[in-house]
Motif scaffolding. Structure first.
Motif, PDB file in Angstrom:
ATOM      1  N   LEU A 117       0.820  -1.211   0.000  1.00 27.46           N
ATOM      2  CA  LEU A 117       0.000   0.000   0.000  1.00 27.46           C
ATOM      3  C   LEU A 117       0.854   1.261   0.000  1.00 27.46           C
ATOM      4  CD1 LEU A 117      -2.936  -0.935   2.413  1.00 27.46           C
ATOM      5  CD2 LEU A 117      -2.859  -1.045  -0.076  1.00 27.46           C
ATOM      6  N   ALA A 118       1.879   1.293   0.875  1.00 29.91           N
ATOM      7  CA  ALA A 118       2.714   2.497   0.936  1.00 29.91           C
ATOM      8  C   ALA A 118       3.778   2.469  -0.145  1.00 29.91           C
ATOM      9  CB  ALA A 118       3.358   2.618   2.310  1.00 29.91           C
ATOM     10  N   LYS A 119       3.946   1.324  -0.774  1.00 31.00           N
ATOM     11  CA  LYS A 119       4.902   1.156  -1.870  1.00 31.00           C
ATOM     12  C   LYS A 119       6.326   1.577  -1.503  1.00 31.00           C
ATOM     13  CE  LYS A 119       1.366   1.281  -5.422  1.00 31.00           C
ATOM     14  NZ  LYS A 119       0.803   0.051  -4.881  1.00 31.00           N
ATOM     15  N   LEU A 120       6.758   1.203  -0.317  1.00 32.42           N
ATOM     16  CA  LEU A 120       8.132   1.494   0.088  1.00 32.42           C
ATOM     17  C   LEU A 120       9.058   0.453  -0.539  1.00 32.42           C
ATOM     18  CD1 LEU A 120       7.764   2.220   3.923  1.00 32.42           C
ATOM     19  CD2 LEU A 120       7.718   3.828   2.032  1.00 32.42           C
ATOM     20  N   ALA A 121      10.250   0.910  -0.941  1.00 36.10           N
ATOM     21  CA  ALA A 121      11.247  -0.036  -1.438  1.00 36.10           C
ATOM     22  C   ALA A 121      11.920  -0.681  -0.226  1.00 36.10           C
ATOM     23  CB  ALA A 121      12.270   0.691  -2.291  1.00 36.10           C
ATOM     24  N   CYS A 122      12.434  -1.896  -0.406  1.00 37.68           N
ATOM     25  CA  CYS A 122      13.085  -2.600   0.708  1.00 37.68           C
ATOM     26  C   CYS A 122      14.174  -1.734   1.331  1.00 37.68           C
ATOM     27  CB  CYS A 122      13.711  -3.903   0.226  1.00 37.68           C
ATOM     28  SG  CYS A 122      12.562  -4.980  -0.627  1.00 37.68           S
ATOM     29  N   GLU A 123      14.940  -1.037   0.439  1.00 38.33           N
ATOM     30  CA  GLU A 123      16.098  -0.269   0.908  1.00 38.33           C
ATOM     31  C   GLU A 123      15.696   0.873   1.821  1.00 38.33           C
ATOM     32  OE1 GLU A 123      15.525  -0.905  -2.314  1.00 38.33           O
ATOM     33  OE2 GLU A 123      17.010  -2.485  -2.621  1.00 38.33           O
ATOM     34  N   GLN A 124      14.452   1.306   1.699  1.00 35.01           N
ATOM     35  CA  GLN A 124      14.025   2.464   2.467  1.00 35.01           C
ATOM     36  C   GLN A 124      14.125   2.205   3.978  1.00 35.01           C
ATOM     37  OE1 GLN A 124      11.059   3.935   0.102  1.00 35.01           O
ATOM     38  NE2 GLN A 124      10.849   5.906   1.133  1.00 35.01           N
ATOM     39  N   CYS A 125      13.939   0.982   4.377  1.00 35.38           N
ATOM     40  CA  CYS A 125      14.084   0.636   5.788  1.00 35.38           C
ATOM     41  C   CYS A 125      15.322  -0.218   6.029  1.00 35.38           C
ATOM     42  CB  CYS A 125      12.867  -0.131   6.293  1.00 35.38           C
ATOM     43  SG  CYS A 125      11.337   0.783   6.190  1.00 35.38           S
ATOM     44  N   HIS A 126      15.618  -1.104   5.103  1.00 30.70           N
ATOM     45  CA  HIS A 126      16.706  -2.049   5.352  1.00 30.70           C
ATOM     46  C   HIS A 126      18.044  -1.548   4.820  1.00 30.70           C
ATOM     47  CE1 HIS A 126      14.106  -5.134   7.003  1.00 30.70           C
ATOM     48  NE2 HIS A 126      13.238  -4.853   6.054  1.00 30.70           N
ATOM     49  N   GLY A 127      18.059  -0.350   4.246  1.00 30.82           N
ATOM     50  CA  GLY A 127      19.300   0.254   3.799  1.00 30.82           C
ATOM     51  C   GLY A 127      20.070  -0.638   2.848  1.00 30.82           C
ATOM     52  N   GLY A 128      21.389  -0.679   3.047  1.00 33.07           N
ATOM     53  CA  GLY A 128      22.252  -1.424   2.149  1.00 33.07           C
ATOM     54  C   GLY A 128      22.423  -2.883   2.535  1.00 33.07           C
ATOM     55  N   HIS A 129      21.531  -3.402   3.346  1.00 37.73           N
ATOM     56  CA  HIS A 129      21.663  -4.796   3.801  1.00 37.73           C
ATOM     57  C   HIS A 129      21.837  -5.761   2.624  1.00 37.73           C
ATOM     58  CE1 HIS A 129      20.440  -7.600   7.271  1.00 37.73           C
ATOM     59  NE2 HIS A 129      21.070  -8.290   6.370  1.00 37.73           N
ATOM     60  N   GLY A 130      21.130  -5.488   1.537  1.00 41.46           N
ATOM     61  CA  GLY A 130      21.167  -6.381   0.393  1.00 41.46           C
ATOM     62  C   GLY A 130      22.458  -6.330  -0.394  1.00 41.46           C
ATOM     63  N   LYS A 131      23.337  -5.387  -0.040  1.00 44.73           N
ATOM     64  CA  LYS A 131      24.593  -5.280  -0.790  1.00 44.73           C
ATOM     65  C   LYS A 131      25.798  -5.683   0.057  1.00 44.73           C
ATOM     66  CE  LYS A 131      23.028  -1.619  -3.879  1.00 44.73           C
ATOM     67  NZ  LYS A 131      21.729  -1.348  -3.216  1.00 44.73           N
ATOM     68  N   THR A 132      25.565  -6.249   1.205  1.00 45.29           N
ATOM     69  CA  THR A 132      26.676  -6.574   2.092  1.00 45.29           C
ATOM     70  C   THR A 132      27.291  -7.922   1.739  1.00 45.29           C
ATOM     71  OG1 THR A 132      25.044  -7.471   3.616  1.00 45.29           O
ATOM     72  CG2 THR A 132      25.827  -5.273   4.079  1.00 45.29           C
ATOM     73  N   ASP A 133      28.574  -8.058   2.078  1.00 45.73           N
ATOM     74  CA  ASP A 133      29.313  -9.271   1.736  1.00 45.73           C
ATOM     75  C   ASP A 133      29.241 -10.333   2.824  1.00 45.73           C
ATOM     76  OD1 ASP A 133      30.359  -9.188  -0.817  1.00 45.73           O
ATOM     77  OD2 ASP A 133      31.766  -7.598  -0.236  1.00 45.73           O
ATOM     78  N   SER A 134      29.065  -9.878   4.064  1.00 49.74           N
ATOM     79  CA  SER A 134      29.050 -10.875   5.135  1.00 49.74           C
ATOM     80  C   SER A 134      28.065 -10.448   6.210  1.00 49.74           C
ATOM     81  CB  SER A 134      30.446 -11.007   5.739  1.00 49.74           C
ATOM     82  OG  SER A 134      30.823  -9.765   6.287  1.00 49.74           O
ATOM     83  N   LEU A 135      27.731 -11.365   7.077  1.00 46.13           N
ATOM     84  CA  LEU A 135      26.801 -11.057   8.159  1.00 46.13           C
ATOM     85  C   LEU A 135      27.585 -10.607   9.380  1.00 46.13           C
ATOM     86  CD1 LEU A 135      24.368 -14.079   7.828  1.00 46.13           C
ATOM     87  CD2 LEU A 135      24.102 -11.786   6.901  1.00 46.13           C
ATOM     88  N   ARG A 136      27.172  -9.501   9.935  1.00 45.07           N
ATOM     89  CA  ARG A 136      27.854  -8.963  11.097  1.00 45.07           C
ATOM     90  C   ARG A 136      27.508  -9.788  12.333  1.00 45.07           C
ATOM     91  NH1 ARG A 136      25.719  -3.430  12.543  1.00 45.07           N
ATOM     92  NH2 ARG A 136      24.743  -4.694  14.127  1.00 45.07           N
ATOM     93  N   ALA A 137      28.376  -9.684  13.337  1.00 47.84           N
ATOM     94  CA  ALA A 137      28.075 -10.393  14.596  1.00 47.84           C
ATOM     95  C   ALA A 137      26.725  -9.913  15.122  1.00 47.84           C
ATOM     96  CB  ALA A 137      29.163 -10.123  15.611  1.00 47.84           C
ATOM     97  N   TYR A 138      25.989 -10.834  15.699  1.00 46.97           N
ATOM     98  CA  TYR A 138      24.680 -10.501  16.249  1.00 46.97           C
ATOM     99  C   TYR A 138      24.876 -10.093  17.697  1.00 46.97           C
ATOM    100  CZ  TYR A 138      19.844 -11.214  17.765  1.00 46.97           C
ATOM    101  OH  TYR A 138      18.585 -11.053  18.280  1.00 46.97           O
ATOM    102  N   GLU A 139      24.412  -8.934  18.056  1.00 49.99           N
ATOM    103  CA  GLU A 139      24.579  -8.464  19.437  1.00 49.99           C
ATOM    104  C   GLU A 139      23.219  -8.424  20.104  1.00 49.99           C
ATOM    105  OE1 GLU A 139      27.322  -5.040  20.001  1.00 49.99           O
ATOM    106  OE2 GLU A 139      27.434  -5.135  17.830  1.00 49.99           O
TER     107      GLU A 139
END
Lengths: 256, 191
Positions: free
Chosen positions: B121-143
């Protein structure tokens, strides 16, 4: 998007002449809303029954003796909602878009002022932390957050089901929910279809039509809480008893 | 004569560093993800889009992180020669066991976040909230916060400045809703 969104007033009409007192609605309500089985030391006052079916009697001698059942739940007051006005925590809100009086148990500090304010005694305090018998936790409803000891809770017209209806609408690209998708658990469970649920602001709805009938009335109408739960009966003694002081319903008989 | 002020300054410095340096670190427990995962490789080399793995079901529910059978579609046998690749196949794909991912975006139980509303409905792109998550090379430590158990932040978020790692707050939801003129009551986001 939601700016011009339709204002609804969800409500129900409970037909007391159809209610057989089976208690299906109470079970469905507890299962839907993650209310755990009562602990052994719980009493009717300290147990949690968002929806509770009271049995009332006309008190007449044998051939004329009659019984009726009155399901009692949050009446979703629209006018100066008593519980919401007294809450020091802003943990209760009368939702502008749906008319549902919504409780945020995570915000509640447990002062129980709302319970004192509620004219319908429809609010319940968690005297114990919830415990589910082994295996029963698998039947918990993920759409409803369980509550902890020390907070008040009450009926919210199954807002988990409201969320599901909203999701379904959004997935189809619609902003407004389909009324057929939003049916509270008690309404769905009632074997005699005694409860009609819907939008009171929608002139074409079944609930609006039934609520306007002369046989329909509201509990403690003189308080002018503009409650959204209507009752209806064609039996005069049931109506007189139900419209009177709440204690008549709770004690099951007409006073005086 | 100066001993008083010196002791005071020393105590002040100790307490200040405890509050500003030690406590914020001690509050969070670091743990690594079960295996490494590169969003970039999947996006660039395999040409995948966000919704190939993270999709909406017909009833509007968001699938979140895909289950291991989705991985098995391509990774039935190791693709490439990294250690994590072998781990993925041997430990998860072959025995058909779910990968116990730690979800950065997991919210408290009483929060109800409908992806369907925001995407459809709001037609937000994934990046609008998740930022550059989709372009990262590795997963950061989970804190995870030792008190609440929730993730320190919802990693990759562009909802907040990169330096503010305080977790997602209700005020951030409200801020965006205010900006877009979306009126919500408690019931709209809480369950």
């Amino acid at each position: 998007m939601a700016i011009g969104r339709k204002k609804s007033r969800y409500g129900m009409v409970i037909d007391l002449d159809r209610c057989t007192g089976c208690g299906d609605c109470m079970v469905a309500c507890a299962a839907e809303n993650n209310v755990p089985p009562a602990v052994a030391q719980a009493t009717p006052r300290t147990g949690i029954t968002w929806l509770r079916v009271y049995r009332v009697n006309n008190g007449a001698a044998f051939p004329g003796n009659r019984t009726a059942f009155i399901p009692m739940l949050c009446q979703q007051c629209g006018n100066h909602t008593p519980c919401a006005t007294v809450c020091p925590q802003n943990a209760v809100e009368s939702d502008a878009a749906t008319g549902i009086v919504d409780q945020m148990p995570q915000r509640c500090l447990g002062c129980r002022y709302c319970m004192a304010a509620c004219p319908y005694h429809a609010r319940y305090f968690n005297w114990w932390d919830p415990v589910w018998p082994a295996g029963m936790e698998k039947a918990l409803n993920p759409e409803v957050s369980p509550r902890m000891r020390g907070v008040v809770e009450k009926c919210n017209f199954c807002h988990g089901r409201y969320h599901e209806a909203k999701l379904k609408a959004a997935a189809a690209g619609r902003e407004e929910i389909d009324p057929a998708d939003y049916v509270p658990a008690c309404v769905a469970a009632c074997p005699t279809k005694a409860i009609t649920f819907g939008d009171l602001a929608d002139d074409g709805s079944e609930v609006k039509r039934r609520s306007a009938e002369p046989e329909s009335f509201r509990l403690l109408a003189k308080l002018e809480t503009d409650s959204k739960v209507y009752y209806r009966t064609s039996r005069e003694w049931v109506r007189t008893l139900a419209e009177g002081p709440l204690v008549q319903i709770e004690k099951g008989a007409r006073r005086g | 004569m100066l001993r008083g002020p010196i002791w005071f300054a020393a105590g002040f410095a100790v307490m200040l560093s405890a509050g500003w340096l030690v406590f914020p670190r001690a509050l969070y427990q670091k743990s690594s993800q079960p295996i490494q995962f590169s969003h970039r490789t999947h996006a660039e080399k395999a040409g995948m889009k966000c919704e190939d793995c993270h999709s909406l079901r017909a009833d509007g529910a968001f699938t979140g992180i895909p289950q291991v059978d989705k991985c098995a579609g391509c990774h039935a046998a190791p693709v490439g020669s990294t250690a994590d690749e072998k781990l993925l196949v041997d430990r998860y794909v072959t025995p058909n066991r779910e990968i116990p991912w730690k979800v950065y975006a997991r919210q408290p139980d009483n929060a109800w976040f409908p992806h369907a509303y925001h995407v459809k409905l709001a037609k937000l792109a994934c990046e609008q909230c998740h930022g550059g998550h989709g372009k990262t090379d590795s997963l950061r430590a989970y804190e995870s916060n030792r008190v609440s158990g929730y993730s320190r932040d919802f990693w990759g978020a562009s909802l907040q400045p990169a330096t503010a790692r305080t977790g997602l707050k209700m005020s951030q939801c409200e801020h965006c809703h205010d900006e877009k003129g979306v009126v919500t009551g408690c019931i709209d986001c809480h369950k």
